[in-house]
Design a protein around this motif. Structure first.
Motif, PDB file in Angstrom:
ATOM      1  N   UNK A 168       0.829  -1.205   0.000  1.00  0.00           N
ATOM      2  CA  UNK A 168       0.000   0.000   0.000  1.00  0.00           C
ATOM      3  C   UNK A 168       0.866   1.260   0.000  1.00  0.00           C
ATOM      4  N   UNK A 192      -3.617   7.784   0.253  1.00  0.00           N
ATOM      5  CA  UNK A 192      -3.049   6.442   0.171  1.00  0.00           C
ATOM      6  C   UNK A 192      -1.889   6.282   1.143  1.00  0.00           C
ATOM      7  N   UNK A 230      -8.345   8.027 -11.125  1.00  0.00           N
ATOM      8  CA  UNK A 230      -7.517   7.522 -10.029  1.00  0.00           C
ATOM      9  C   UNK A 230      -7.785   6.048  -9.750  1.00  0.00           C
ATOM     10  N   UNK A 231      -9.032   5.612  -9.946  1.00  0.00           N
ATOM     11  CA  UNK A 231      -9.349   4.214  -9.679  1.00  0.00           C
ATOM     12  C   UNK A 231      -8.491   3.262 -10.486  1.00  0.00           C
ATOM     13  N   UNK A 235      -4.771   3.575  -9.712  1.00  0.00           N
ATOM     14  CA  UNK A 235      -4.348   2.887  -8.497  1.00  0.00           C
ATOM     15  C   UNK A 235      -4.254   1.390  -8.721  1.00  0.00           C
ATOM     16  N   UNK A 236      -5.132   0.856  -9.600  1.00  0.00           N
ATOM     17  CA  UNK A 236      -4.987  -0.566  -9.920  1.00  0.00           C
ATOM     18  C   UNK A 236      -3.601  -0.841 -10.480  1.00  0.00           C
ATOM     19  N   UNK A 264      -0.898  -0.396  -7.741  1.00  0.00           N
ATOM     20  CA  UNK A 264      -0.900  -1.493  -6.765  1.00  0.00           C
ATOM     21  C   UNK A 264      -0.273  -2.735  -7.386  1.00  0.00           C
ATOM     22  N   UNK A 265      -0.621  -3.018  -8.639  1.00  0.00           N
ATOM     23  CA  UNK A 265       0.010  -4.164  -9.300  1.00  0.00           C
ATOM     24  C   UNK A 265       1.506  -3.968  -9.409  1.00  0.00           C
TER      25      UNK A 265
END
Lengths: 925, 502
Positions: free
Chosen positions: B322, B395, B472-473, B476-477, B480-481
């Protein structure tokens, strides 16, 4: 619900354009957005009055738990009505408030509607993070609205103060939200509330959240920003500082209280700060002469009241809070709007200057009277209904704390009655001996907004029973203590009623006595704010002065100190030292090493620049000797050539500089520098020792000799490394060379026009050239030298080409070849001057550089077109008529590019550092 | 597909070569530069799409067996950084073309600007794509030398003086980096980063720590980590507006990129994360206090830049998926926003003739367009929701709270405080430059006009900043990956190994 937010947003964006087209009438159009929210809210009444909820969810940032979760429940329904209704009415009111052609009206309209949208979003957010988003947006929009007239210094300061104070609280609240959300695993409040939060951080989280709520609602000790924010236009105050924004904190307390009201430190914190605020605000209001400030302090007081009542945390106190919330929004925004009308119509808000307005503007006086009656808590107004409920909630409470609260509330309400009377008489009463100020009769349609709000206050009081029905689902979410209370104007003769009468009488008495003029408040938040801010400013300046010295040596010193302290510490403390290390391979190595060290130390001590530079060159040659001793003649050759070329170029530069170094550092700092230098050297050496000693794996380069021949097709490993194995590095490094050369040209020629000379244009004859030190070709040039260099020039160039082509298998290669060719050019220049250089190389140096880079990179790309990897080489054996068998490796083309770049580099430097400096004239040494 | 990998380096280098040969044809230079950078952007987007779908792409340059030669590795992290840097460099190029067209090329020798700028781009992409430690050094070297040229373009006295600070400090950092590379090779016998990952694990802890810190020191200077950051505010603000913009946006992030690689791929699990957290806190606070103390907008922004590097270190120092993903998101945001703000300040300078708060005033009234162009990214930088700056910060805070340790919680508090002080610094600029009545009468010499290319490119970046918020959704994917892959190490190492097995 999202649609409504979007509608607000679009209206806000369109507002400036509309105002430009339609003038101030455009505000009517803008008011449609908040009215739409009001209408929608009313339409939802049937869905929330039984405790139901309207929800919407849209995805936004899954990973952060930040979704657009919207949820309309009773308390948010109430807020929607206020936000939409008051917002729309205030916008309508603004049409008359601002003069036609008012500067910045478009911006005002846009920001106002945007604020209304953010406020709407805030109250319907179910996701705590989304709530914070809207929360901060209201802060920012209020910042813009407060400074509607930004030319006034006080406006700007108040705006900044409101921004910083509420953002401070907001950020704390965000921290609290994250603590709550992380422990609950979700940020949806409706889900968090289902499983009441717990955990070690709960108290901290709640404190942080309350910090946000209290600062937003101007509760002690944050109250000071609200009176200062009265710099805003009055409609803004009516909306933001009475009905909407300051209620956000109260709303949050109201929303969260049902779930966490029993957890520490929720109740004590709210009761304490709320009651202090109620008293301080009421007291301060009694001392104001400015009507608007009086209302502002009154608002502070009432906000404290609200917070304390919601903080009570029982079903009855929650019901009272909700009723008070509604009542306060209605009467306070009315009164603000009335003050705005008085201000614009008479040009003053000072209650010492106003007289006889009741006579002269009776309608206005009636409107104000209705609202004031509600504020003072006269039956049957909404204010009365709410206050009765609050008295009842604490009167029938259980502990002694409740009695204390009740007492303080009664005292606070007494203050409220007193300042209400002060307001009414100050604004409207006849004052003997005060000259009447000029009055422009306010237009009737201007009064519509305040009148509606004032009458609504009366209506709510009258409709207490249905209101009770609607609000009960909300208050039922709180724990019930004692018998359930119901809102009504008449409860019979009861304790609360007696208290109300007492309060009214005491308030009237207090008004008659008046506040003692000398009494000061014990704590002034504004002064504290100023002290903190100037403290921050001073800290900033001092810290920055200490860390940002503006001196290059100190920056380098810090970096090297970090190196010595950090890595030195690791070396001493943590690193395993190798046990059996070989000191050297051949006894020559230490000798050469010592020579390098001596040369370096002497270079640092040298006073003359030329000496220092030559000594640096000597240490470089020493490194080359070490390469030879390690069995790397090719590397050594390159090192020798580079050192030579560097010295030649540096000499050109040195002509522009003083012969000796400027003032040396004084002795003390010199000792420090020497110590640091030695320490860095020791640490670097020790690290090398440790790193080499720690190796366990086989180095990669052991595989190079075999692979170079079998895959790279060349016997000279160094060359194969350069042009094949690590050609990607080389490609990068030649682009470095290209740019470095370009940079030198950029610094020397500076202007585009001068850049033409980079191409070697002869110097016009009429331009006098001052021959300087080492100025090539000027003055005492030797004809013999010139002739000889012309003779050997072609031989040297030919040799360089030989080096280029033989490089793959024997010492040489593009880099070495290019250097040799460059040195040939240097000799021509030194012997014959710029013209001779132009004759030898009649090309633009930049073009040569570009061509070289193009050839090298192009070779790599061609390999891709041929279906291989980038920069992959191929071995081609062809039979040519004259030359016979030719063993060709395609990487040679790459090497040709390298060759060209190196030649271009030296040519460029000769043109710039040589010829151009000759031209610009060299200061006498 | 792997043919895409070298293109972001090769295309700008070819462009640089061609523009060098076309110095006498400015029109042609512009076309070449624009084409090259647009192509890079296209390639970068394609790479990101492919890599997100199929995992890291690996190319062995010259077809040499791995780990003998140099490998280029495009994983999600690298591809994402490529996309952002390509978009930003393209916008800045358009802006500088606008400026060059407006000013004539006399003050700014555009013929030198184009090749240097393209080489700078190639340096940045080299660093992002490199799977080889020494090649990473080469990438730094390319971008640094190009930046030396760009920071002194025009060679005014100020620029040369500031350039001296910049060049000397950068040379020292390069020297330290090179020393670090040498030490790593001495200890591990390879430079291939995937192979290093395994070999460094086998070294004694103390030795690992030494190598780790040596590299961190070198990158820390580039990334402007306190106490190694003082050079930055002294050197960046004097350069040409577009140059400052691209430096501020990109170059420090290359340092951050390298720190992330070092911390995740080469030396995971050591004691350095805690060190980074402490440095993060200091960098945030010292940087932002520096910003408050400034009276020049460009310098203020430069200190802001330093301060927000602290946020990135915070995420890296947490060493959780994170934290790291938020740091990557924040880096993307920060590249776009700081570049935008410096471009806007360039417009302000052009419009009002100064960037000093003592001289500016009344801009909101004089140019509402400039006001909006400043206000939106300024609020974004200050972390006001709903903008991307807030999302990144959120975040980080969540990651810090989720970690729960004392040091991370201290950083959460420090981050929030920094956020407030950033808002203060920016609101001060707004109050003084945009709201306060002009202290000096506007110069009568005609209405200052802003070239549409400059305004257009700035608007494009502001919009791009807003797009980061809206998207942003999905973004962020990706981060995060990317962070998962980085912390896992296996996807990277395996991809390189499998490419070698082919």
């Amino acid at each position: 619900m999202l649609v409504l937010v979007v509608v607000h947003g679009l209206t806000a964006v369109a507002a400036p354009v509309l105002v430009r087209w339609l003038g101030r009438q455009a505000l009517y159009l803008c008011s449609l957005a908040p009215f739409a929210a009001l209408g929608w809210g009313l339409a939802q009444t049937g869905r929330v009055d039984q405790g139901g909820a309207v929800t919407e969810t849209y995805r936004w940032v899954d990973r952060l738990g930040l979704q657009i979760d919207l949820r309309l429940v009773t308390i948010s329904w109430l807020m929607v009505l206020l936000v939409g209704g008051v917002g729309g009415l205030v916008l309508v009111y603004s049409v008359r408030y601002f003069p036609a052609g008012q500067d910045g009206l478009g911006r005002y309209a846009g920001v106002f509607v945007a604020f209304a949208g953010a406020m709407f979003g805030l109250v319907v957010s179910d996701n705590l993070l989304l709530l914070y988003v809207f929360w901060e947006l209201t802060t920012v929009f209020s910042y813009l609205l407060i400074a509607q007239d930004p030319t006034r210094r006080s406006s700007r300061r108040s705006a900044m103060q409101a921004l910083l104070v509420t953002t401070l609280g907001g950020l704390a609240m965000l921290g609290g939200f994250v603590l709550l959300g992380e422990s609950a695993g979700t940020y949806r409040w409706s889900q968090i509330a289902e499983q009441p939060p717990s955990g070690p951080h709960l108290a901290a989280a709640l404190t942080l959240v309350l910090l946000g709520a209290l600062s937003k609602s101007a509760i002690f000790p944050f109250s000071f920003w609200l009176p200062a924010a009265m710099a805003a236009p009055t409609p803004v105050s009516a909306y933001l500082h009475a009905a909407a924004m300051v209620k956000a904190g109260v709303f949050l307390v109201a929303l969260l209280g049902a779930t966490v009201g029993g957890d520490q430190p929720w109740r004590p914190l709210l009761l304490t700060t709320g009651l202090i605020t109620m008293l301080l605000g009421g007291w301060a209001a009694l001392r104001q002469h400015d009507l608007k400030l009086l209302l502002a302090y009154g608002t502070v007081s009432q906000l404290g009241f609200l917070v304390a009542v919601f903080g009570g945390g029982t079903a009855n106190s929650a019901l009272a809070g909700a009723a008070l919330l509604l009542a306060h929004a209605l009467f306070k925004s009315t009164l603000f709007l009335v003050v705005g009308i008085i201000d614009v119509s008479t040009g003053t808000r000072d209650l010492r200057e106003l007289t006889g307005l009741a006579r002269r503007t009776p309608v206005l006086a009636v409107v104000a009277g209705l609202a004031a009656a509600s504020m003072a808590g006269l039956p049957p107004f909404a204010g009365f209904v709410g206050k009765e409920a609050a008295f009842a909630a604490f009167l029938h409470g259980t502990g002694t704390a409740d009695l204390v609260v009740l007492t303080v509330i009664a005292i606070g309400s007494t203050l409220t009655v007193a300042y209400t009377l002060r307001f009414l008489s100050g604004a409207f009463a006849d004052k003997p001996g005060v000259p009447e100020v000029a009055l422009r009769e306010p237009a009737t349609d201007w009064l519509v907004g305040p009148a509606i709000l004032a009458v609504a206050g009366l209506g709510v009081g009258a409709a207490a029973a249905p209101l009770d029905t609607v609000l009960t689902p909300y208050s039922d979410t709180f724990p019930a203590v004692g018998s359930a209370y119901h809102l009504a104007v008449w409860h019979g003769f009861s304790g609360p009623l007696g208290l109300s009468v007492l309060v009214l009488l005491a308030g009237y008495a207090l008004y008659r006595v008046g506040a003692p003029s000398g009494a000061r408040l014990p704590f002034d938040g504004a002064a504290a704010y100023r002290r903190v801010m100037s403290g921050v400013d001073r800290l900033a300046v001092e810290l920055t002065g200490a860390t940002q010295r503006g001196s290059l040596p100190s920056y380098l010193g810090v970096i090297l100190l970090v190196l010595v302290a950090g890595l030195g510490g690791i070396l001493i403390g943590a690193v395993p030292w190798p046990e059996n290390a070989r000191a050297w391979d051949t006894s020559l190595q230490p000798v050469v090493g010592a020579g390098i060290v001596v040369a370096a130390v002497t270079a640092v001590r040298a006073l003359r620049r030329l000496t220092a530079m030559i000594l640096v060159g000597v240490s470089g040659y020493g490194v080359a000797v070490l390469f030879v001793l390690h069995g790397a003649p090719d590397l050594a050759l390159t090192q020798f050539l580079v050192e030579t070329a560097t010295i030649a170029m540096m000499v050109l530069v040195l002509r522009r500089l003083p012969e000796k170094f400027s003032e040396r550092p004084i002795r003390t700092s010199r000792v420090g520098r020497i110590a640091l230098g030695v320490a860095v050297g020791v640490v670097a050496a020790a690290m090398t020792y440790v790193a080499v000693g720690g190796r366990e794996a086989v180095p990669l380069s052991d595989a190079f000799p075999g692979e170079a021949v079998s895959f790279g097709g060349g016997k000279n490993i160094v060359n194969v490394i350069l042009v094949d194995i690590r050609a990607w590095d080389t490609m990068g490094e030649i682009s470095v060379l290209v740019v470095a050369a370009t940079g030198v040209a950029s610094l020397i020629f500076r202007r585009s026009a001068a850049l033409a000379r980079r191409r070697g244009v002869p110097v016009p004859a009429d331009q006098p050239v001052t021959p300087g030190w080492l100025s090539a070709g000027a003055g005492g040039q030797s004809v013999i030298l010139e002739v000889v260099t012309r003779l050997v020039f072609h031989t040297i160039v030919l040799f360089s080409i030989f080096l280029l082509f033989s490089g793959h298998n024997a010492p040489g290669g593009g880099f070495a070849g290019g250097l040799v060719a460059g040195l040939a050019l240097a000799i021509r220049y030194l012997a014959g001057g710029p013209d001779e250089l132009t004759a030898a190389a009649p090309v633009d140096a930049g073009w040569v550089l570009g061509a070289g880079l193009f050839v090298s990179v192009g070779t790599g790309v061609l390999a891709m077109f041929a279906g291989a990897q980038v920069l992959q080489s191929a071995v081609v054996d062809v039979h040519l008529p004259v030359l016979g068998e030719v063993h060709l490796v395609t990487s040679i083309f790459f090497d040709i590019g390298v060759y060209l770049v190196v030649v271009g580099l030296i040519l460029d430097i000769l043109r710039s550092l040589g010829a151009e400096i000759d031209r610009q004239g060299v200061p006498a040494p | 597909m792997s043919d895409l990998v070298p293109l972001p380096v090769v295309i700008p280098l070819l462009g640089a070569a061609i523009t060098l040969m076309l110095t006498r044809f400015p029109q042609a230079q512009r076309v070449v530069s624009l084409t090259a950078l647009s192509a890079v952007l296209g390639v970068a987007i394609a790479l990101l799409a492919v890599v997100s779908e199929r995992g890291p792409l690996v190319v062995s340059v010259g077809g040499w067996p791995i780990p003998l030669g140099i490998v280029l590795v495009a994983d999600q992290f690298a591809a994402l950084m490529l996309v952002v840097s390509a978009a930003v460099t393209l916008c800045v190029l358009v802006y500088s073309i606008g400026q060059g067209l407006a000013d004539g090329s006399e003050d700014t020798p555009i013929s030198i600007y184009h090749p240097s700028y393209l080489v700078l781009t190639a340096g940045v992409t080299t660093a992002f794509l490199s799977g080889d430690l020494f090649n990473l050094y080469v990438g730094f070297e390319i971008l640094l030398v190009a930046s030396y040229v760009l920071i002194t373009v025009g060679a005014t006295e100020d620029r040369v003086r500031a350039g001296t600070t910049y060049v000397v400090v950068s040379l020292l950092s390069s020297l330290l980096f090179l020393t670090g590379v040498g030490l790593v090779y001495a200890a591990a016998g390879t430079l291939n980063m995937a192979q290093l990952a395994g070999r460094l694990d086998a070294l004694p802890d103390g030795l690992r720590l030494m190598l780790n810190c040596m590299l961190l020191l070198a990158f820390g200077i580039k990334a402007a980590v306190f106490p190694l950051s003082a050079w930055l505010p002294d050197s960046y603000p004097t350069a040409l507006a577009p140059v400052t913009a691209v430096f501020a946006g990109l170059l420090t992030k290359v340092g951050i990129y390298a720190i992330i690689r070092v911390e995740t791929l080469l030396f995971p699990g050591g004691p350095t994360p805690d060190l980074l957290l402490v440095l993060a806190l200091l960098t945030m606070l010292v940087g932002i206090l520096g910003a408050i103390a400034q009276s020049d907008v460009k310098r203020m922004l430069s200190f802001n830049l330093v301060s927000h590097i602290g946020y990135l270190l915070f995420g890296i120092g947490l060493a959780t998926d994170r934290g790291l993903s938020a740091a990557i998101f924040y880096a993307v945001h920060h590249i776009a926003i700081l570049t935008t703000l410096f471009l806007v300040v360039g417009l302000v300078e052009r419009f009002a003739g100064s960037t000093s708060l003592d001289r500016l005033g009344g801009l909101a009234r004089l140019s509402p367009l400039l006001a909006i162009l400043f206000f939106v990214p300024a609020m974004n930088l200050a972390g006001i929701p709903p903008f991307s700056g807030f999302l990144g910060k959120l975040g980080l805070i969540q990651a810090g709270v989720a970690d729960g340790g004392a040091l991370p919680l201290a950083l959460v508090a420090g981050g929030l405080a920094t956020s407030l002080l950033t808002l203060y610094a920016l609101a001060r600029v707004w109050n003084m430059a945009f709201w306060r009545p002009p202290t000096i009468a506007p110069e009568p010499a005609g209405e200052p006009r802003l070239p549409w290319l400059m305004v257009g490119s700035t608007v494009a970046l502001v919009v791009a900043g807003l797009a980061l918020t809206v998207l942003a959704g999905p973004l962020f994917d990706v981060t995060v990956n990317a962070a998962d892959d980085l912390l896992d190490r296996a996807p990277y190492v395996d991809a390189v190994r499998d490419a070698g097995a082919r």
